[in-house]
Design a protein around this motif. Structure first.
Motif, PDB file in Angstrom:
ATOM      1  N   TRP A   8      34.714   3.079   8.617  1.00 54.51           N
ATOM      2  CA  TRP A   8      33.488   2.740   7.903  1.00 54.51           C
ATOM      3  C   TRP A   8      32.317   2.541   8.861  1.00 54.51           C
ATOM      4  O   TRP A   8      31.223   3.066   8.646  1.00 54.51           O
ATOM      5  CB  TRP A   8      33.681   1.478   7.066  1.00 54.51           C
ATOM      6  N   LEU A   9      32.538   1.794   9.924  1.00 50.60           N
ATOM      7  CA  LEU A   9      31.447   1.443  10.833  1.00 50.60           C
ATOM      8  C   LEU A   9      31.021   2.585  11.738  1.00 50.60           C
ATOM      9  O   LEU A   9      29.832   2.722  12.055  1.00 50.60           O
ATOM     10  CB  LEU A   9      31.846   0.242  11.698  1.00 50.60           C
ATOM     11  N   PHE A  10      31.984   3.413  12.147  1.00 46.36           N
ATOM     12  CA  PHE A  10      31.678   4.405  13.173  1.00 46.36           C
ATOM     13  C   PHE A  10      31.713   5.841  12.671  1.00 46.36           C
ATOM     14  O   PHE A  10      31.692   6.777  13.471  1.00 46.36           O
ATOM     15  CB  PHE A  10      32.612   4.219  14.368  1.00 46.36           C
ATOM     16  N   THR A  11      31.751   6.022  11.354  1.00 46.23           N
ATOM     17  CA  THR A  11      31.501   7.353  10.805  1.00 46.23           C
ATOM     18  C   THR A  11      30.068   7.733  11.130  1.00 46.23           C
ATOM     19  O   THR A  11      29.140   6.933  10.978  1.00 46.23           O
ATOM     20  CB  THR A  11      31.721   7.359   9.277  1.00 46.23           C
ATOM     21  N   GLN A  12      29.871   8.961  11.592  1.00 39.64           N
ATOM     22  CA  GLN A  12      28.544   9.412  11.990  1.00 39.64           C
ATOM     23  C   GLN A  12      27.756   9.896  10.767  1.00 39.64           C
ATOM     24  O   GLN A  12      28.287  10.612   9.920  1.00 39.64           O
ATOM     25  CB  GLN A  12      28.650  10.524  13.023  1.00 39.64           C
ATOM     26  N   VAL A  13      26.509   9.466  10.698  1.00 43.73           N
ATOM     27  CA  VAL A  13      25.626   9.857   9.604  1.00 43.73           C
ATOM     28  C   VAL A  13      24.336  10.421  10.203  1.00 43.73           C
ATOM     29  O   VAL A  13      24.021  10.188  11.367  1.00 43.73           O
ATOM     30  CB  VAL A  13      25.303   8.656   8.689  1.00 43.73           C
ATOM     31  N   ASP A  14      23.597  11.149   9.407  1.00 42.65           N
ATOM     32  CA  ASP A  14      22.340  11.720   9.877  1.00 42.65           C
ATOM     33  C   ASP A  14      21.369  10.598  10.268  1.00 42.65           C
ATOM     34  O   ASP A  14      21.299   9.566   9.604  1.00 42.65           O
ATOM     35  CB  ASP A  14      21.720  12.585   8.781  1.00 42.65           C
TER      36      ASP A  14
END
Length: 444
Positions: A8-14
């Protein structure tokens, strides 16, 4: 395998929202610096006064000599523009953060929570990858470019914003706000140019809108069904504050927080369509994960606890001001005072009134005659001034203060020598007289 929290915390998002925020933030801090020069704030706060009232504990800070404060603010403005375009970003934001912390701690005569918020954001921005895309830094070094960031950055920023707004609302749950008397008093100071704000219905509107806006704005922004209601309310609220109260860049800084509640697809499509869009949703757990978690959690816990400290200090913070600062108690009360300082020469016992206008600017005088920490600091300053002349003195203050337009009441004990008193940030000072703000209401 990654844990649920890691995913949850370290999923990469734009990173479009952070990039856009950097641009707006850089422009606003540049405007703050250049505007302080153009509008005379640098002159009034640092050049004209004989000395400044620092935050207690930072008395070692002194204004730069001569006109060098103008030079400092000019360089700060240039650093803000560098942040905006993302050129030498880290160097620029570090310089601005340190410089702003210096000028913030150097004088508190024009203190408000907005300056405190700006100081915190400056330091936060040092550690965020805000220049990895759509920046000169990324253009000069393509290997530096990244179109994504970890989701924890969103969570951190939104939680911080939520704390600020929540405490701004909680602080309004006091009698003068809830019965509309403060709104009425505040609007009465706006003059005839805002005649529409002098009606009872407008005072009631300000009462409830101000209370529930701060309380609900973040939850409403997070929920898709109410997001546009919250966005429209935000625009109205902050533009209203900008026009009526003329509080500088803060309303526009607050509006820039809205970026973190929009869909990244929408932001990218509408505002930075030339930027590459990231949608891979990789999970990248950095080696610095323990440091990141420790620092962010510690910061947020501190932000949560600091505004609560006045509850463990005797008497009403509205009266004593003890625990008022650093607590998001915004647009909450008005103080004015009047009184006299006396010095007693220990050698001959002669008692003399102090003409504060000989030592202080008009802005400083207003604070020294209404706020306990200023009163205490001025007493210490008088002791220093007389000591330079080889004299030992006692200092007494006979100050009466009005809160929200009430009749003045005795704030200080005029029999206490303030040079013998110590200052504490976390306990009550017995020379501040007990509060009697609501006695008249109880009698009624």
């Amino acid at each position: 395998m990654y844990s649920k929290w890691d995913k949850w915390l370290f999923t990469q998002v734009d990173n479009t929202a952070l990039v856009l925020f950097r641009m707006i933030f850089g422009l606003l801090i540049a405007c703050e610096a250049f505007g302080s020069i153009a509008l005379g704030a640098v002159r009034r706060l640092f050049i004209e006064p004989d000395f400044t009232f620092t935050f207690i504990g930072f008395e070692f800070l002194e204004p730069l000599p001569g006109n060098w404060m103008y030079v400092l603010y000019s360089i700060m403005g240039i650093a803000g523009l560098m942040v905006m375009v993302g050129y030498k970003y880290r160097m620029a934001i570090i310089f601005y953060a340190i410089s702003w912390a210096y000028v913030y701690l150097l004088q508190k005569s024009s203190y408000n929570n907005h300056c405190y918020l700006l100081m915190l954001l400056n330091f936060i921005m040092i550690f965020l990858p805000a220049n990895r895309s759509t920046s000169i830094d990324a253009r000069l070094d393509d290997s530096y470019r990244k179109e994504h960031m970890s989701r924890w950055i969103y969570a951190f920023i939104i939680t911080f914003i939520w704390i600020v707004y929540a405490y701004a609302s909680i602080a309004k749950f006091y009698p003068d706000w809830l019965d509309g008397s403060f709104a009425k008093y505040l609007m009465s100071t706006r003059g005839k140019s805002f005649e529409i704000l002098q009606h009872d219905w407008s005072h009631q509107a300000i009462l409830y809108f101000g209370l529930f806006f701060d309380l609900l704005i973040v939850p409403f922004l997070l929920w898709k069904k109410t997001r546009w209601i919250a966005i429209i309310a935000s625009i109205f609220f902050h533009i209203f504050n900008s026009i009526v109260f003329q509080i500088g860049i803060f309303p526009y800084l607050a509006l820039s927080f809205l970026l973190f509640f929009f869909s990244t697809e929408v932001l990218h499509k509408r505002l930075i369509w030339k930027k590459a869009y990231y949608a891979a949703a990789e999970v990248i757990v950095p080696k610095t994960k323990p440091v990141i978690l420790f620092c962010t959690v510690t910061f947020l816990i501190t932000m949560f606890l600091l505004p609560l400290r006045h509850w463990v200090i005797k008497d009403d913070v509205l009266w004593t001001e003890e625990g008022h600062r650093l607590s998001w108690r915004m647009m909450l009360r008005s103080r004015s005072g009047y009184g006299t300082f006396y010095v007693v020469d220990k050698e001959n016992g002669k008692k003399m009134p102090v003409h504060v206008n000989q030592y202080l600017s008009k802005k400083q005088q207003r604070s020294v005659q209404s706020k306990p920490d200023f009163i205490w600091q001025f007493a210490q300053k008088l002791e220093e001034i007389y000591a330079e002349e080889g004299k030992e003195i006692e200092v007494y203050a006979d100050i009466k203060v009005s809160i929200n337009g009430r009749p003045r009441k005795q704030l200080t004990d005029p029999t206490v020598d303030l040079t013998q008193e110590e200052w504490s940030h976390f306990k009550h000072h017995s020379w501040i007289m007990p509060s009697s703000l609501y006695e008249e209401k109880q009698l009624d």
